[in-house]
Scaffold this active site. Sequence first.
Site, PDB file in Angstrom:
ATOM      1  CG  HIS A   1      -2.028  -1.011   1.108  1.00  0.00           C
ATOM      2  ND1 HIS A   1      -2.498  -1.743   2.178  1.00  0.00           N
ATOM      3  CD2 HIS A   1      -2.760  -1.416   0.031  1.00  0.00           C
ATOM      4  CE1 HIS A   1      -3.461  -2.545   1.773  1.00  0.00           C
ATOM      5  NE2 HIS A   1      -3.655  -2.376   0.461  1.00  0.00           N
TER       6      HIS A   1
ATOM      7  CD  GLU B   1      -0.565   0.616   4.381  1.00  0.00           C
ATOM      8  OE1 GLU B   1      -1.795   0.634   4.178  1.00  0.00           O
ATOM      9  OE2 GLU B   1       0.073  -0.455   4.475  1.00  0.00           O
TER      10      GLU B   1
ATOM     11  NE  ARG C   1      -6.429   0.081   0.729  1.00  0.00           N
ATOM     12  CZ  ARG C   1      -6.234  -0.598   1.879  1.00  0.00           C
ATOM     13  NH1 ARG C   1      -5.608  -0.030   2.891  1.00  0.00           N
ATOM     14  NH2 ARG C   1      -6.661  -1.844   2.005  1.00  0.00           N
TER      15      ARG C   1
ATOM     16  CG  HIS D   1      -0.122  -3.853   5.356  1.00  0.00           C
ATOM     17  ND1 HIS D   1      -0.908  -3.454   4.309  1.00  0.00           N
ATOM     18  CD2 HIS D   1       0.251  -5.132   5.061  1.00  0.00           C
ATOM     19  CE1 HIS D   1      -1.025  -4.440   3.437  1.00  0.00           C
ATOM     20  NE2 HIS D   1      -0.325  -5.466   3.857  1.00  0.00           N
TER      21      HIS D   1
ATOM     22  CD  GLU E   1      -2.613  -2.269   9.418  1.00  0.00           C
ATOM     23  OE1 GLU E   1      -1.719  -1.548   8.959  1.00  0.00           O
ATOM     24  OE2 GLU E   1      -3.811  -2.174   9.061  1.00  0.00           O
TER      25      GLU E   1
HETATM   26  N1  LIG Z   1      -5.122  -9.748   4.525  1.00  0.00           N
HETATM   27  C1  LIG Z   1      -5.869  -8.773   5.318  1.00  0.00           C
HETATM   28  C2  LIG Z   1      -5.179  -8.475   6.628  1.00  0.00           C
HETATM   29  C3  LIG Z   1      -6.021  -7.495   7.421  1.00  0.00           C
HETATM   30  C4  LIG Z   1      -6.196  -6.161   6.735  1.00  0.00           C
HETATM   31  C5  LIG Z   1      -4.882  -5.455   6.541  1.00  0.00           C
HETATM   32  C6  LIG Z   1      -5.044  -4.016   6.060  1.00  0.00           C
HETATM   33  C7  LIG Z   1      -3.702  -3.397   5.928  1.00  0.00           C
HETATM   34 SE1  LIG Z   1      -3.761  -1.557   5.401  1.00  0.00          SE
HETATM   35  C8  LIG Z   1      -5.790  -3.964   4.739  1.00  0.00           C
HETATM   36  O1  LIG Z   1      -5.304  -4.544   3.757  1.00  0.00           O
HETATM   37  O2  LIG Z   1      -6.858  -3.333   4.697  1.00  0.00           O
HETATM   38 ZN   LIG Z   2      -1.872  -1.640   4.138  1.00  0.00          ZN
HETATM   39 ZN   LIG Z   3      -3.252  -0.653   7.399  1.00  0.00          ZN
END
Ligand SMILES: NCCCCC[C@@H](C[SeH])C(=O)O
Ligand SMILES: [Zn+2]
Ligand SMILES: [Zn+2]
Length: 307
Positions: A67, A70, A125, A195, A269
């Site tokens: 993304h 990030e 993003r 992320h 995250e």
């Molecule tokens: N594979 C999905 C893990 C949980 C969501 C992770 C977040 C990172 Se910004 C997303 O992709 O919205």
């Molecule tokens: Zn992400």
């Molecule tokens: Zn995220």
Amino acid sequence: SGGMNKDRYLSLEDIYYWINKTSQEYPDMAEMMLIGSSFEKRPIYVLKLSGKRPAVDKAMWMDCGIHAREWISPAFCLYFIKYALTYYNQYSDITKMLNKMDIYVLPVLNPDGYKYTWTTNRMWRKNRSVKEGSDCVGVDLNRNFDAKWCTEGASSFPCSEIYCGSYPESEPEVEAVAKFLRSKKEVVKLYLSIHSYSQMLLFPYSYTYELARNHAELLDLAQDAATKIRRFYGNIYQYGAGAKTIYLAPGGSDDWAYNQGIPYSFTFELQDRGKYGFLLPPELISSACNEALLAVKTITLRVLQKI
Ligand SMILES: NCCCCC[C@@H](C[SeH])C(=O)O
Ligand SMILES: [Zn+2]
Ligand SMILES: [Zn+2]
């Protein structure tokens, strides 16, 4: 300086330069691999890190920058590469990791998007692919993997921030990663996707509330890492299966990797919890990376005991 000092974010050009320079500085430990190219034909490089030892048949994978906004994510991949190469044969943890496994690190999975956040829109993003018939750009690469693709938690609307794409692996960036990991699925035992933000250690599944086969093990690993961060750095990371802990999110790289048979799969995250969000200031890069490194080492060393 072009070096990897921890107090600034590197531009895409600096990252490419740094990866190249580092692989030349450590020819017996770091190999640069081209695994594909982005929609705008930028290279997607993986750095393969190995100890100075005969070949082994186990590996782990870490990708960053899926993304674009990030920025702390690519910063961590570079920080990790630097740490691994600098302290191999000095610190026992990274020495054990590199002696027992190859470590594939993909610093910028979405180079087009990352570039775009430096030139045009810091909050972008998705990738930058264009779809005829729509004036909206980009697919959410973390909704484009073939894992319950485009079900609840993704959108089939091209203008959505969680647009799943026209079909699974429609995006060249996702295709490159999926192809590489399919070819390595017998040896890769740990998958990590980095992320930001919200300080969470997540694991499958995010596409359903059902528990993964080894849910208890994944929970224990994530809890161990979060506890270490709390004890060492006094910072709080939530942890758990993605669907419940953050939100339903189908088509994700971690769920897909897990379903390929990679037994340990996590999405991190990183910092922070919303004060700066994606705009984490450079002064906090080393703090965020130290916490992430502790989580990676905690999980990796325990996985090494199990495989
Ligand atoms: N594979 C999905 C893990 C949980 C969501 C992770 C977040 C990172 Se910004 C997303 O992709 O919205
Ligand atoms: Zn992400
Ligand atoms: Zn995220």
